[in-house]
Design an enzyme around this catalytic site. Structure first.
Site, PDB file in Angstrom:
ATOM      1  N   SER A  47       0.833  -1.192   0.000  1.00  0.00           N
ATOM      2  CA  SER A  47       0.000   0.000   0.000  1.00  0.00           C
ATOM      3  C   SER A  47       0.871   1.247   0.000  1.00  0.00           C
ATOM      4  O   SER A  47       1.674   1.457   0.920  1.00  0.00           O
ATOM      5  CB  SER A  47      -0.909   0.016   1.231  1.00  0.00           C
ATOM      6  OG  SER A  47      -1.553   1.263   1.351  1.00  0.00           O
ATOM      7  N   HIS A  88      -0.890  -1.384  -4.450  1.00  0.00           N
ATOM      8  CA  HIS A  88      -2.191  -1.132  -3.836  1.00  0.00           C
ATOM      9  C   HIS A  88      -2.378   0.367  -3.606  1.00  0.00           C
ATOM     10  O   HIS A  88      -1.569   1.014  -2.931  1.00  0.00           O
ATOM     11  CB  HIS A  88      -2.304  -1.873  -2.505  1.00  0.00           C
ATOM     12  CG  HIS A  88      -3.694  -1.871  -1.941  1.00  0.00           C
ATOM     13  ND1 HIS A  88      -4.663  -2.772  -2.329  1.00  0.00           N
ATOM     14  CD2 HIS A  88      -4.284  -1.067  -1.018  1.00  0.00           C
ATOM     15  CE1 HIS A  88      -5.779  -2.543  -1.674  1.00  0.00           C
ATOM     16  NE2 HIS A  88      -5.579  -1.501  -0.882  1.00  0.00           N
ATOM     17  N   ASP A 130      -4.917   3.174  -2.143  1.00  0.00           N
ATOM     18  CA  ASP A 130      -6.087   3.454  -1.301  1.00  0.00           C
ATOM     19  C   ASP A 130      -6.645   4.816  -1.654  1.00  0.00           C
ATOM     20  O   ASP A 130      -5.988   5.848  -1.453  1.00  0.00           O
ATOM     21  CB  ASP A 130      -5.692   3.425   0.175  1.00  0.00           C
ATOM     22  CG  ASP A 130      -5.344   2.025   0.650  1.00  0.00           C
ATOM     23  OD1 ASP A 130      -6.216   1.148   0.567  1.00  0.00           O
ATOM     24  OD2 ASP A 130      -4.199   1.813   1.094  1.00  0.00           O
ATOM     25  N   MET A 151      -9.471   7.527  -0.846  1.00  0.00           N
ATOM     26  CA  MET A 151     -10.411   7.914   0.214  1.00  0.00           C
ATOM     27  C   MET A 151     -10.964   9.299  -0.066  1.00  0.00           C
ATOM     28  O   MET A 151     -10.258  10.182  -0.547  1.00  0.00           O
ATOM     29  CB  MET A 151      -9.701   7.890   1.569  1.00  0.00           C
ATOM     30  CG  MET A 151      -9.002   6.576   1.880  1.00  0.00           C
ATOM     31  SD  MET A 151      -8.170   6.637   3.479  1.00  0.00           S
ATOM     32  CE  MET A 151      -7.212   5.110   3.402  1.00  0.00           C
ATOM     33  N   HIS A 156      -8.294   0.466  -4.563  1.00  0.00           N
ATOM     34  CA  HIS A 156      -9.365   0.249  -3.581  1.00  0.00           C
ATOM     35  C   HIS A 156     -10.117   1.568  -3.381  1.00  0.00           C
ATOM     36  O   HIS A 156      -9.587   2.515  -2.788  1.00  0.00           O
ATOM     37  CB  HIS A 156      -8.733  -0.233  -2.266  1.00  0.00           C
ATOM     38  CG  HIS A 156      -9.707  -0.437  -1.160  1.00  0.00           C
ATOM     39  ND1 HIS A 156      -9.316  -0.563   0.165  1.00  0.00           N
ATOM     40  CD2 HIS A 156     -11.065  -0.553  -1.155  1.00  0.00           C
ATOM     41  CE1 HIS A 156     -10.385  -0.735   0.924  1.00  0.00           C
ATOM     42  NE2 HIS A 156     -11.449  -0.733   0.148  1.00  0.00           N
ATOM     43  N   MET A 187     -12.558   3.757  -1.641  1.00  0.00           N
ATOM     44  CA  MET A 187     -13.314   3.988  -0.410  1.00  0.00           C
ATOM     45  C   MET A 187     -13.999   5.338  -0.546  1.00  0.00           C
ATOM     46  O   MET A 187     -13.695   6.300   0.159  1.00  0.00           O
ATOM     47  CB  MET A 187     -12.374   3.938   0.800  1.00  0.00           C
ATOM     48  CG  MET A 187     -11.866   2.542   1.097  1.00  0.00           C
ATOM     49  SD  MET A 187     -10.519   2.496   2.311  1.00  0.00           S
ATOM     50  CE  MET A 187      -9.110   2.770   1.219  1.00  0.00           C
ATOM     51  N   MET A 220     -11.175  -6.444   4.943  1.00  0.00           N
ATOM     52  CA  MET A 220     -10.526  -5.412   5.743  1.00  0.00           C
ATOM     53  C   MET A 220     -10.321  -5.930   7.169  1.00  0.00           C
ATOM     54  O   MET A 220     -11.269  -6.342   7.832  1.00  0.00           O
ATOM     55  CB  MET A 220     -11.366  -4.140   5.768  1.00  0.00           C
ATOM     56  CG  MET A 220     -11.496  -3.439   4.422  1.00  0.00           C
ATOM     57  SD  MET A 220      -9.890  -2.973   3.705  1.00  0.00           S
ATOM     58  CE  MET A 220      -9.267  -1.845   4.966  1.00  0.00           C
ATOM     59  N   GLY A 280      -9.616   3.910   6.629  1.00  0.00           N
ATOM     60  CA  GLY A 280      -9.526   5.349   6.812  1.00  0.00           C
ATOM     61  C   GLY A 280      -8.125   5.841   7.104  1.00  0.00           C
ATOM     62  O   GLY A 280      -7.731   6.908   6.664  1.00  0.00           O
ATOM     63  N   PHE A 281      -7.344   5.008   7.808  1.00  0.00           N
ATOM     64  CA  PHE A 281      -5.984   5.413   8.158  1.00  0.00           C
ATOM     65  C   PHE A 281      -5.041   4.215   8.127  1.00  0.00           C
ATOM     66  O   PHE A 281      -5.441   3.085   8.419  1.00  0.00           O
ATOM     67  CB  PHE A 281      -5.945   6.038   9.560  1.00  0.00           C
ATOM     68  CG  PHE A 281      -6.711   7.327   9.662  1.00  0.00           C
ATOM     69  CD1 PHE A 281      -6.119   8.527   9.320  1.00  0.00           C
ATOM     70  CD2 PHE A 281      -8.031   7.327  10.084  1.00  0.00           C
ATOM     71  CE1 PHE A 281      -6.831   9.720   9.405  1.00  0.00           C
ATOM     72  CE2 PHE A 281      -8.757   8.517  10.175  1.00  0.00           C
ATOM     73  CZ  PHE A 281      -8.146   9.713   9.833  1.00  0.00           C
ATOM     74  N   GLY A 312      -1.485   2.132   9.410  1.00  0.00           N
ATOM     75  CA  GLY A 312      -0.802   1.906  10.678  1.00  0.00           C
ATOM     76  C   GLY A 312      -1.673   1.400  11.806  1.00  0.00           C
ATOM     77  O   GLY A 312      -1.246   1.383  12.965  1.00  0.00           O
ATOM     78  N   ASP A 371      -6.323  -6.740   4.032  1.00  0.00           N
ATOM     79  CA  ASP A 371      -5.690  -5.429   4.180  1.00  0.00           C
ATOM     80  C   ASP A 371      -5.978  -4.856   5.561  1.00  0.00           C
ATOM     81  O   ASP A 371      -7.129  -4.770   5.981  1.00  0.00           O
ATOM     82  CB  ASP A 371      -6.246  -4.482   3.100  1.00  0.00           C
ATOM     83  CG  ASP A 371      -5.654  -3.075   3.185  1.00  0.00           C
ATOM     84  OD1 ASP A 371      -4.696  -2.868   3.942  1.00  0.00           O
ATOM     85  OD2 ASP A 371      -6.166  -2.190   2.477  1.00  0.00           O
ATOM     86  N   GLY A 372      -4.897  -4.494   6.272  1.00  0.00           N
ATOM     87  CA  GLY A 372      -5.064  -3.829   7.553  1.00  0.00           C
ATOM     88  C   GLY A 372      -4.215  -4.406   8.662  1.00  0.00           C
ATOM     89  O   GLY A 372      -4.490  -5.502   9.143  1.00  0.00           O
TER      90      GLY A 372
END
Length: 306
Positions: free
Chosen positions: A9, A34, A36, A38, A67, A69, A138, A143-144, A146, A176-177
């Protein structure tokens, strides 16, 4: 043995030099990139849009795993397809007509992905599984970057794998996550074949991207599968020897530890015979001589066929 793909990511990359970072990922052995996306509405953060993706495509030949979102997502699908997304993953909650959105992605000749948040049940997308290419599980609330991995999603991965096998459907299971070197083994054993990771790939081992990708895909710890005789004996040998004190507690401890060693040896042999996946779990035991709980072995192989 299935191939484990790594989709780093870029949310954790240095945004001041994204092109260079993406080149490093390709050189380090990544299978895809990847991205992200948002919108600050569907999730509480803002990232990048189609123009940035279009520019980044010049820096890599790898597939872009995008992805989305964003909500409403349907009207933006074509923009991201035109920008260069190779896989477009959307959330069922983000569109008024999921079937229509799936058909649009298919019409644009892109691979179709559906994403499930930690609290979103598989049933919502179950009827669409035969017509898509990927399910993104997920393991954090999106949303964030780390965030810490949510362990309960392991059951969802297993459930999805069972559906896939029972119905003989072909689709990738991506997770992912909070993916790191430890829980990556757990999600692979549960059925995942694509891992998304940002912080672990960009930050661990002093930013050695190749080493981190190798470890996540199990290249760096030896090939998943058969365990050598030497490794088997080493693992069994790592179990602490019981106390030799001549007492009732000492005798009970020796019996308990001997049984534990036999059980572990048996499981290791089964793993070797079945060419099983290697993963980890903790074994707790009571040290009777000191009347306290202690870890006898912090890791051991368990059988997990796939």
């Amino acid at each position: 043995m299935k191939k484990i793909k790594i989709s780093p990511s870029i949310l954790s990359a240095d945004f001041s030099q994204l092109g260079t970072e993406i080149k490093k990922l390709e050189e380090g052995g990544a299978d895809m990139i990847h991205v992200d996306v948002m919108d600050g509405h569907f999730v509480p953060n803002l990232t990048i849009g189609p123009p940035v993706i279009k520019a980044l495509k010049n820096y890599s030949t790898l597939p872009f795993d995008v992805h989305l979102m964003i909500s409403p997502v349907h009207k933006y699908i074509k923009d991201y397809a035109d920008a260069g997304a190779d896989i477009i993953t959307i959330h069922p909650e983000a569109t008024d007509n999921l079937e229509e959105s799936i058909n649009l992605i298919k019409k644009l000749n892109k691979k179709i992905g559906l994403s499930l948040n930690p609290d979103t049940p598989i049933n919502i997308i179950k009827k669409f599984l035969p017509s898509i290419d990927l399910v993104l599980i997920m393991s954090v609330y999106p949303g964030f970057g780390g965030q810490k991995f949510i362990p309960r999603v392991i059951d969802k991965i297993k459930e999805l794998k069972n559906i896939k096998e029972k119905q003989s459907i072909k689709f990738d299971i991506e997770v992912d996550g909070g993916i790191d070197f430890d829980n990556s083994k757990l999600v692979i054993a549960a059925g995942a074949n694509i891992l998304v990771s940002g912080t672990t790939i960009f930050k661990n081992n002093k930013g050695d991207i190749k080493k981190n990708i190798d470890i996540l895909s199990i290249k760096g710890t030896g090939k998943a599968g058969r365990i050598s005789k030497g490794d088997l004996m080493s693992l069994v040998g790592n179990i602490p020897q019981p106390s030799t004190r001549k007492s009732t507690h000492g005798l009970e401890e020796r019996v308990k530890m001997t049984r534990l060693r036999v059980t572990i040896a048996k499981r290791l042999k089964e793993a070797q015979n079945n060419a099983a996946m290697i993963t980890t779990f903790n074994v707790g035991c009571v040290d009777l001589s000191s009347k306290r709980a202690s870890l006898i072995l912090s890791w051991i192989v368990i059988i997990s066929r796939y």
